[in-house]
Design a protein around this motif. Structure first.
Motif, short mmCIF file in Angstrom:
data_model
loop_
_atom_site.label_atom_id
_atom_site.label_comp_id
_atom_site.label_asym_id
_atom_site.label_seq_id
_atom_site.Cartn_x
_atom_site.Cartn_y
_atom_site.Cartn_z
N GLU A 1 0.86 -1.18 0.00
CA GLU A 1 0.00 0.00 0.00
C GLU A 1 0.90 1.23 0.00
O GLU A 1 1.96 1.23 0.61
CB GLU A 1 -0.86 0.05 1.27
CG GLU A 1 -1.99 -0.96 1.27
CD GLU A 1 -2.79 -0.97 2.58
OE1 GLU A 1 -2.43 -0.22 3.52
OE2 GLU A 1 -3.76 -1.73 2.66
N PRO B 1 1.38 -8.96 5.01
CA PRO B 1 0.38 -9.87 4.42
C PRO B 1 -1.03 -9.27 4.46
O PRO B 1 -1.95 -9.86 3.91
CB PRO B 1 0.45 -11.10 5.34
CG PRO B 1 1.76 -11.00 6.06
CD PRO B 1 2.03 -9.54 6.19
N TYR B 2 -1.21 -8.13 5.11
CA TYR B 2 -2.56 -7.60 5.32
C TYR B 2 -2.82 -6.30 4.59
O TYR B 2 -3.62 -5.49 5.02
CB TYR B 2 -2.81 -7.46 6.83
CG TYR B 2 -2.57 -8.76 7.54
CD1 TYR B 2 -3.47 -9.81 7.41
CD2 TYR B 2 -1.41 -8.96 8.28
CE1 TYR B 2 -3.23 -11.04 8.02
CE2 TYR B 2 -1.17 -10.19 8.90
CZ TYR B 2 -2.08 -11.21 8.78
OH TYR B 2 -1.85 -12.42 9.36
N VAL B 3 -2.10 -6.07 3.50
CA VAL B 3 -2.35 -4.85 2.73
C VAL B 3 -3.42 -5.10 1.67
O VAL B 3 -3.69 -6.25 1.30
CB VAL B 3 -1.07 -4.33 2.04
CG1 VAL B 3 -0.07 -3.83 3.07
CG2 VAL B 3 -0.44 -5.41 1.17
N ARG B 4 -4.02 -4.00 1.24
CA ARG B 4 -4.87 -4.00 0.05
C ARG B 4 -4.06 -3.34 -1.06
O ARG B 4 -4.06 -2.12 -1.17
CB ARG B 4 -6.12 -3.15 0.29
CG ARG B 4 -7.12 -3.72 1.28
CD ARG B 4 -8.20 -2.69 1.59
NE ARG B 4 -9.25 -3.23 2.45
CZ ARG B 4 -10.13 -2.48 3.13
NH1 ARG B 4 -10.09 -1.15 3.03
NH2 ARG B 4 -11.04 -3.03 3.89
N PRO B 5 -3.33 -4.11 -1.86
CA PRO B 5 -2.48 -3.49 -2.89
C PRO B 5 -3.33 -2.55 -3.73
O PRO B 5 -4.45 -2.89 -4.12
CB PRO B 5 -1.96 -4.69 -3.69
CG PRO B 5 -2.05 -5.86 -2.75
CD PRO B 5 -3.28 -5.59 -1.93
N SER C 1 -3.66 4.17 -1.63
CA SER C 1 -4.88 3.96 -0.83
C SER C 1 -4.73 4.41 0.61
O SER C 1 -5.73 4.54 1.31
CB SER C 1 -5.29 2.48 -0.88
OG SER C 1 -4.26 1.70 -0.31
N LEU C 2 -3.52 4.63 1.07
CA LEU C 2 -3.38 5.10 2.46
C LEU C 2 -3.73 6.57 2.59
O LEU C 2 -3.92 7.07 3.70
CB LEU C 2 -1.95 4.87 2.97
CG LEU C 2 -1.57 3.41 3.23
CD1 LEU C 2 -0.08 3.29 3.49
CD2 LEU C 2 -2.37 2.84 4.39
N ALA D 1 -0.43 -2.61 13.93
CA ALA D 1 -1.62 -3.32 13.46
C ALA D 1 -1.22 -4.38 12.44
O ALA D 1 -1.59 -5.55 12.56
CB ALA D 1 -2.63 -2.35 12.85
N HIS D 2 -0.43 -3.99 11.46
CA HIS D 2 0.00 -4.94 10.42
C HIS D 2 0.86 -6.05 11.01
O HIS D 2 0.92 -7.15 10.46
CB HIS D 2 0.73 -4.22 9.29
CG HIS D 2 -0.20 -3.58 8.30
ND1 HIS D 2 -0.67 -4.23 7.19
CD2 HIS D 2 -0.78 -2.36 8.28
CE1 HIS D 2 -1.48 -3.44 6.51
NE2 HIS D 2 -1.57 -2.29 7.16
#
Lengths: 404, 404
Positions: free
Chosen positions: A56, A360-364, A379-380, A394-395
């Motif tokens: 992201e 592993p928890y991103v929204r590319p 998106s950030l 968090a990540h």
């Protein structure tokens, strides 16, 4: 003294077997040059681009809209402290960065050897940038000659070229004094003045010190005196380990950045000014820590010199070592800057810092190149830099849920 | 006790003949799965896409960057309350959601039937998830046997499976006690403890209650005891009607969401867990209210189960009823989530919620599909969720101008 967000993060923080890497390229952000591209946009960065395409992207507002951060505020923000609430003097950073010890009540200051002329006119605030060896010899001479003034002990720490730092230790000291520094060459000395009532003793000690130093250094061709500035005590900053249950390590070649890191409770390690060495040290300490702050100084230095190609080269050198870093498989990786230093401006600027985040928890977000304008579409969005730390936790799955 | 924005909105709020619909798909946001798409992105949603193409899109930051919201904070934010300022205990939510009455000074708690072993070891915190009918029978037995303890009245509300809730009413009570719950199976009972001095009476009552319940339930094969947690009183939350001159109705199948809605002053209605029924109830109440909160629970439930296809199906079922909803011609429509629940994470997450907003006063932003990454490029950007309510009021022409 924590703000609400920090309090919440502290309550939610929990241990997890994850490794977080924060790679800071000092002064990363820039401005388009004649060819319409920024330093980062022009740099050949296939590895960072690939990370961007899997991660992201966004921008970090380091302090607040339109505000140009010094290195202190920029870094405090990256470490999770709102730099408007938490401030740190430059003096203490220098001292901590050279491995000096500072206790509550002490006051630190940065020193410059300087060339004094007649009637206290300062001819050269940097004493012709004397050699580091020479400077060290003079610091030693001062430390032999002036051990204390009116019961206040003075400890010395040599620095690079004309720089050194001192710590004043004693009762009734206060960092509320103005710089003893004319700020420009050819101007009359400006002596320290109290900025509040409690500062009068301190101002007196500082000015006496500079007078005595002038006597000790008398006859030196260039460094026949000194200046002091950036008076600062130990700020009341809660440590990262207490706040977030992490064990942080800071790797930096420059003293000030190790100073900043140790101020927030990181262990610090001096590394060579070389991205490969930085990664080698990271590999060597990988098992002993879970949060790693890596600092690359020369993005800023080249920017400050107006050296566009030099800055591009620094960024490309970092890009080349990214595969080595990725071999360690960090659970969370962020690459960003502590502020922008457009080489066209030859100084820090207020422009937000580009940011890429991988876990592993991103929204590319479809951004596949690492650049200021690419990240602006990420998106950030634009996030206050001091909130990044919570996002990294968090990540790293290091925060519990807030509320039922 | 209102913050500045709420004070301003309250001053600006004015009545208008407009209808606002807030459709909340619980746990809507997700993460890309192996195919690179999120649940929402994969779902076939021609109606929501069409609404997106005529509306504005964006992302809601539910609590703050990196913070994973529970259902309480997520919903409070959607209802216009900064969830960092306004907090609500789980106990009171459960009680309100089952239609229970709570007065100021009462303390609510969530109960679990549990399997107790020898020496107060809790073998199963959920008593093998006993059937709801059985659970109701046991609640009735308790309510006959333990009507009060030391002058404190106890009211019982049955719940689903092993769950129930209780309200303690009497003088000198306080919600400042720790959970009477070992938190994991196979551990020794942890009794309630006062979290501050005023909590000692309450802790005493709670522990006596659990002891007495143990006697009453003795001999039950699974549910031979209970646990209590989430102690909470009535929070001091100003109602939506007072704040914004709206008459709000909440439609939800699950108790907790009706509880949340009634806490902020909505009338609430239990509906079947079925989007068509939801819309039918909406149609039936259309003339009597002007703000409608519609809750679809199973987006979250399927996400928590890691059931990607199930979550997609829930979203598609909602999409199918959108034409029915649109027949009512709401003046303002928003579709969003209260938090993300990526099925890949099997739990709530910190990722912002996608949002689509439709009214005659939008600037359609060229986003024509309703998905996380689409909304990330939307013209609303990333907004704090608790500010959404003011935006809905604006689109409903229910806010006067600020300042002359």
């Amino acid at each position: 003294m924590l703000n609400k967000r920090m309090e919440i993060l502290k309550q939610l923080a929990t241990e997890a077997p994850t490794k977080i890497v924060m790679l800071v390229i000092d002064g990363l952000g820039g401005l388009p040059d004649k060819d319409g591209m920024t330093e980062l946009e022009r740099a050949f960065t296939p590895n960072l681009d690939e990370i961007a395409s899997r991660g992201e992207t966004g921008l970090l507002e380091m302090v607040d809209v339109g505000i140009t951060p010094g290195s202190g505020p920029g870094h405090l923000a990256l470490f999770g402290y709102d730099p408007v609430e938490f401030t740190v003097g430059r003096g203490i950073l220098e001292v901590l960065g050279t491995g000096g010890k500072v206790s509550r009540g002490d006051v630190c200051a940065r020193g410059n050897f300087a060339t004094w002329g007649v009637q206290d006119v300062i001819l050269d605030r940097r004493a012709g940038r004397i050699e580091t060896d020479k400077s060290r010899e003079l610091v030693e001479r001062l430390s032999e000659a002036i051990k204390e003034i009116d019961g206040v002990r003075i400890t010395y720490y040599p620095g690079l070229e004309h720089r050194f730092s001192v710590v004043f230790s004693g009762d009734g000291l206060c960092d509320c004094v103005s710089d003893a520094d004319p700020q420009k060459d050819g101007a009359s000395m400006r002596w320290a003045e109290p900025l509040s009532e409690e500062g009068s003793k301190m101002a007196d000690i500082v000015n006496k010190f500079i007078r005595e130093a002038r006597n000790v250094l008398d006859g030196e061709p260039k460094a026949n005196g000194c200046l002091l500035r950036g008076f600062s005590g130990v700020p009341d900053i809660p440590h990262l380990g207490e706040l977030y249950k992490i064990k942080p390590l800071g790797l930096a070649s420059y003293p000030m950045y190790r100073g900043l890191a140790s101020l927030v409770g990181m262990d610090v390690l001096e590394v060579e000014n070389n991205p490969i060495k930085l990664i080698e040290e990271l590999q060597a300490r990988w098992d002993a820590y879970d949060f790693f702050y890596l600092h690359v100084k020369h993005g800023d230095s080249r920017g400050e010199d107006g050296d566009t190609l030099g800055k591009i080269k620094v960024i490309e050198e970092v890009d080349k070592v990214m595969p080595l870093l990725m071999e360690l498989s960090p659970d969370v990786l962020v690459v960003t800057g502590d502020h922008s230093t457009p080489s066209r401006m030859k100084g820090h600027s207020w422009h937000p810092s580009p940011l890429v985040l991988l876990s592993p928890y991103v929204r590319p977000d479809g951004i596949s190149t690492f650049g200021e304008r690419d990240c602006a579409r990420g998106s950030l969005g634009i996030i206050p830099a001091w909130k990044l730390m919570g996002l990294l936790l968090a990540h790293g799955r290091r925060l519990k849920k807030f509320g039922a």
